[in-house]
Write a protein that holds these residues in place. Structure first.
Motif, PDB file in Angstrom:
ATOM      1  N   LEU A  13      58.116  21.931  42.464  1.00  0.00           N
ATOM      2  CA  LEU A  13      58.392  22.108  43.894  1.00  0.00           C
ATOM      3  C   LEU A  13      57.214  22.782  44.599  1.00  0.00           C
ATOM      4  CD1 LEU A  13      60.526  21.946  46.222  1.00  0.00           C
ATOM      5  CD2 LEU A  13      61.049  24.316  45.641  1.00  0.00           C
ATOM      6  N   ILE A  14      56.652  23.794  43.972  1.00  0.00           N
ATOM      7  CA  ILE A  14      55.503  24.491  44.559  1.00  0.00           C
ATOM      8  C   ILE A  14      54.329  23.535  44.721  1.00  0.00           C
ATOM      9  CG2 ILE A  14      53.762  26.279  44.134  1.00  0.00           C
ATOM     10  CD1 ILE A  14      56.006  27.952  42.855  1.00  0.00           C
ATOM     11  N   ARG A  15      54.082  22.719  43.711  1.00  0.00           N
ATOM     12  CA  ARG A  15      52.976  21.762  43.786  1.00  0.00           C
ATOM     13  C   ARG A  15      53.177  20.792  44.958  1.00  0.00           C
ATOM     14  NH1 ARG A  15      53.386  18.975  39.103  1.00  0.00           N
ATOM     15  NH2 ARG A  15      54.357  17.236  40.168  1.00  0.00           N
ATOM     16  N   GLU A  16      54.386  20.277  45.118  1.00  0.00           N
ATOM     17  CA  GLU A  16      54.654  19.337  46.203  1.00  0.00           C
ATOM     18  C   GLU A  16      54.536  19.997  47.573  1.00  0.00           C
ATOM     19  OE1 GLU A  16      58.405  17.480  45.540  1.00  0.00           O
ATOM     20  OE2 GLU A  16      57.822  16.767  43.550  1.00  0.00           O
ATOM     21  N   VAL A  17      55.107  21.185  47.712  1.00  0.00           N
ATOM     22  CA  VAL A  17      55.092  21.878  49.008  1.00  0.00           C
ATOM     23  C   VAL A  17      53.671  22.246  49.405  1.00  0.00           C
ATOM     24  CG1 VAL A  17      55.781  24.017  50.176  1.00  0.00           C
ATOM     25  CG2 VAL A  17      57.450  22.715  48.859  1.00  0.00           C
ATOM     26  N   VAL A  18      52.893  22.776  48.469  1.00  0.00           N
ATOM     27  CA  VAL A  18      51.522  23.178  48.778  1.00  0.00           C
ATOM     28  C   VAL A  18      50.681  21.950  49.132  1.00  0.00           C
ATOM     29  CG1 VAL A  18      49.416  24.165  47.781  1.00  0.00           C
ATOM     30  CG2 VAL A  18      51.590  25.323  47.467  1.00  0.00           C
ATOM     31  N   ALA A  19      50.852  20.865  48.389  1.00  0.00           N
ATOM     32  CA  ALA A  19      50.077  19.655  48.669  1.00  0.00           C
ATOM     33  C   ALA A  19      50.429  19.092  50.048  1.00  0.00           C
ATOM     34  CB  ALA A  19      50.331  18.617  47.596  1.00  0.00           C
ATOM     35  N   GLN A  20      51.704  19.048  50.375  1.00  0.00           N
ATOM     36  CA  GLN A  20      52.104  18.532  51.687  1.00  0.00           C
ATOM     37  C   GLN A  20      51.606  19.434  52.810  1.00  0.00           C
ATOM     38  OE1 GLN A  20      56.332  18.019  51.576  1.00  0.00           O
ATOM     39  NE2 GLN A  20      56.223  16.165  50.315  1.00  0.00           N
ATOM     40  N   LYS A  21      51.714  20.722  52.615  1.00  0.00           N
ATOM     41  CA  LYS A  21      51.269  21.663  53.654  1.00  0.00           C
ATOM     42  C   LYS A  21      49.753  21.588  53.847  1.00  0.00           C
ATOM     43  CE  LYS A  21      52.420  24.842  56.574  1.00  0.00           C
ATOM     44  NZ  LYS A  21      53.189  24.515  57.764  1.00  0.00           N
ATOM     45  N   LEU A  22      49.013  21.427  52.760  1.00  0.00           N
ATOM     46  CA  LEU A  22      47.560  21.301  52.889  1.00  0.00           C
ATOM     47  C   LEU A  22      47.189  20.009  53.613  1.00  0.00           C
ATOM     48  CD1 LEU A  22      46.187  22.473  49.419  1.00  0.00           C
ATOM     49  CD2 LEU A  22      45.970  23.631  51.614  1.00  0.00           C
ATOM     50  N   GLN A  23      47.955  18.967  53.384  1.00  0.00           N
ATOM     51  CA  GLN A  23      47.638  17.681  53.988  1.00  0.00           C
ATOM     52  C   GLN A  23      48.021  17.642  55.465  1.00  0.00           C
ATOM     53  OE1 GLN A  23      49.742  14.349  52.292  1.00  0.00           O
ATOM     54  NE2 GLN A  23      48.028  12.979  52.690  1.00  0.00           N
ATOM     55  N   THR A  33      40.735  16.624  53.377  1.00  0.00           N
ATOM     56  CA  THR A  33      41.389  15.731  52.424  1.00  0.00           C
ATOM     57  C   THR A  33      40.717  15.745  51.056  1.00  0.00           C
ATOM     58  OG1 THR A  33      40.003  13.921  53.180  1.00  0.00           O
ATOM     59  CG2 THR A  33      42.144  14.174  54.246  1.00  0.00           C
ATOM     60  N   HIS A  34      39.678  16.540  50.887  1.00  0.00           N
ATOM     61  CA  HIS A  34      38.977  16.569  49.609  1.00  0.00           C
ATOM     62  C   HIS A  34      39.546  17.581  48.615  1.00  0.00           C
ATOM     63  CE1 HIS A  34      36.856  19.324  52.319  1.00  0.00           C
ATOM     64  NE2 HIS A  34      36.633  20.046  51.248  1.00  0.00           N
ATOM     65  N   VAL A  35      40.648  18.280  48.950  1.00  0.00           N
ATOM     66  CA  VAL A  35      41.305  19.217  48.035  1.00  0.00           C
ATOM     67  C   VAL A  35      42.532  18.529  47.450  1.00  0.00           C
ATOM     68  CG1 VAL A  35      42.488  21.428  47.821  1.00  0.00           C
ATOM     69  CG2 VAL A  35      40.512  21.224  49.323  1.00  0.00           C
ATOM     70  N   THR A  36      42.637  18.561  46.122  1.00  0.00           N
ATOM     71  CA  THR A  36      43.761  17.949  45.433  1.00  0.00           C
ATOM     72  C   THR A  36      44.420  18.981  44.535  1.00  0.00           C
ATOM     73  OG1 THR A  36      42.589  15.847  45.386  1.00  0.00           O
ATOM     74  CG2 THR A  36      44.439  16.073  43.886  1.00  0.00           C
ATOM     75  N   ILE A  37      45.737  19.104  44.632  1.00  0.00           N
ATOM     76  CA  ILE A  37      46.500  20.003  43.766  1.00  0.00           C
ATOM     77  C   ILE A  37      46.804  19.228  42.482  1.00  0.00           C
ATOM     78  CG2 ILE A  37      48.573  21.403  43.529  1.00  0.00           C
ATOM     79  CD1 ILE A  37      46.636  22.344  45.721  1.00  0.00           C
ATOM     80  N   THR A  38      46.311  19.736  41.345  1.00  0.00           N
ATOM     81  CA  THR A  38      46.466  19.007  40.082  1.00  0.00           C
ATOM     82  C   THR A  38      47.632  19.512  39.246  1.00  0.00           C
ATOM     83  OG1 THR A  38      44.865  20.468  39.024  1.00  0.00           O
ATOM     84  CG2 THR A  38      44.040  18.393  39.944  1.00  0.00           C
ATOM     85  N   ASP A  39      47.900  20.809  39.266  1.00  0.00           N
ATOM     86  CA  ASP A  39      48.956  21.355  38.416  1.00  0.00           C
ATOM     87  C   ASP A  39      49.407  22.690  38.969  1.00  0.00           C
ATOM     88  OD1 ASP A  39      50.726  21.495  36.298  1.00  0.00           O
ATOM     89  OD2 ASP A  39      49.248  22.266  34.876  1.00  0.00           O
ATOM     90  N   THR A  40      50.617  23.081  38.591  1.00  0.00           N
ATOM     91  CA  THR A  40      51.153  24.381  38.968  1.00  0.00           C
ATOM     92  C   THR A  40      51.915  24.942  37.781  1.00  0.00           C
ATOM     93  OG1 THR A  40      51.435  23.603  41.232  1.00  0.00           O
ATOM     94  CG2 THR A  40      52.544  25.629  40.660  1.00  0.00           C
ATOM     95  N   ARG A  41      51.718  26.212  37.520  1.00  0.00           N
ATOM     96  CA  ARG A  41      52.433  26.881  36.429  1.00  0.00           C
ATOM     97  C   ARG A  41      53.074  28.150  36.971  1.00  0.00           C
ATOM     98  NH1 ARG A  41      47.660  26.095  32.168  1.00  0.00           N
ATOM     99  NH2 ARG A  41      47.871  23.844  31.952  1.00  0.00           N
TER     100      ARG A  41
END
Length: 176
Positions: A13-23, A33-41
């Motif tokens: 959920l954190i990975r999805e929320v952060v990626a959407q918010k950054l986009q 658009t050059h930042v990509t979230i690859t993983d979250t732990r």
């Protein structure tokens, strides 16, 4: 202590929320658009989350993206808290993912191995085997037959005893 399945769901959920918010939600030009979230732990107690990211670009763009993520950390954490609905929103730590660097290093090693294989193939193209094409000795069945035939053809080989059947022609035992 939370179970691993819950921590995994929260990390996703954190990975999805952060990626959407950054986009869509953050207007910082350093976080294009050059930042990509690859993983979250997420830790087992759900208090801390580590977000791994990659940046498409050079070292300057990576440094700008790191500074942009640090400045947007509060906004991103509040979005995560709103979306997750947990009692304590985990603190976010952004770490540049080493995956692209590792994959580049592996690609370089594979290229060197391919070049080395090509050199070996080139050198061995005209070479012959050291012991012949088949280095293993095989029993030769016809060698025993040829030795017996040679003894029968040469009467002096059995010592000239003169006994019948020993190969002496005159039978007298005297050498001819």
């Amino acid at each position: 202590m939370a179970d691993n399945a819950r921590a995994k769901r929260l990390a996703d959920l954190i990975r999805e929320v952060v990626a959407q918010k950054l986009q869509r939600g953050i207007k910082d030009p350093r976080l294009g658009t050059h930042v990509t979230i690859t993983d979250t732990r997420v830790t087992g107690d759900l208090r801390e989350a580590t977000v791994f990211y990659t940046v498409y670009g050079d070292d300057e763009q990576r440094a700008d993206a790191a500074a942009g993520l640090e400045s947007a950390k509060g906004i991103l954490r509040s979005e995560v808290g709103r979306a997750a609905g947990v009692k304590f929103t985990p603190s976010l730590t952004f770490v540049a993912d080493a995956l692209p660097d590792t994959s580049k290093a592996i690609e370089d090693l594979l290229d060197r191995a391919r070049a080395s294989d090509a050199k070996v193939r080139e050198v061995s193209a005209g070479a012959d085997y050291a012991g012949g094409a088949d280095p293993y000795r095989k029993p030769e069945d016809d060698t025993d037959d040829t030795d017996e035939a040679a003894e029968a053809a040469d009467p002096a080989q059995d010592g000239g005893t003169g006994a019948p059947g020993t190969g002496d022609r005159d039978g007298g035992g005297t050498p001819a």
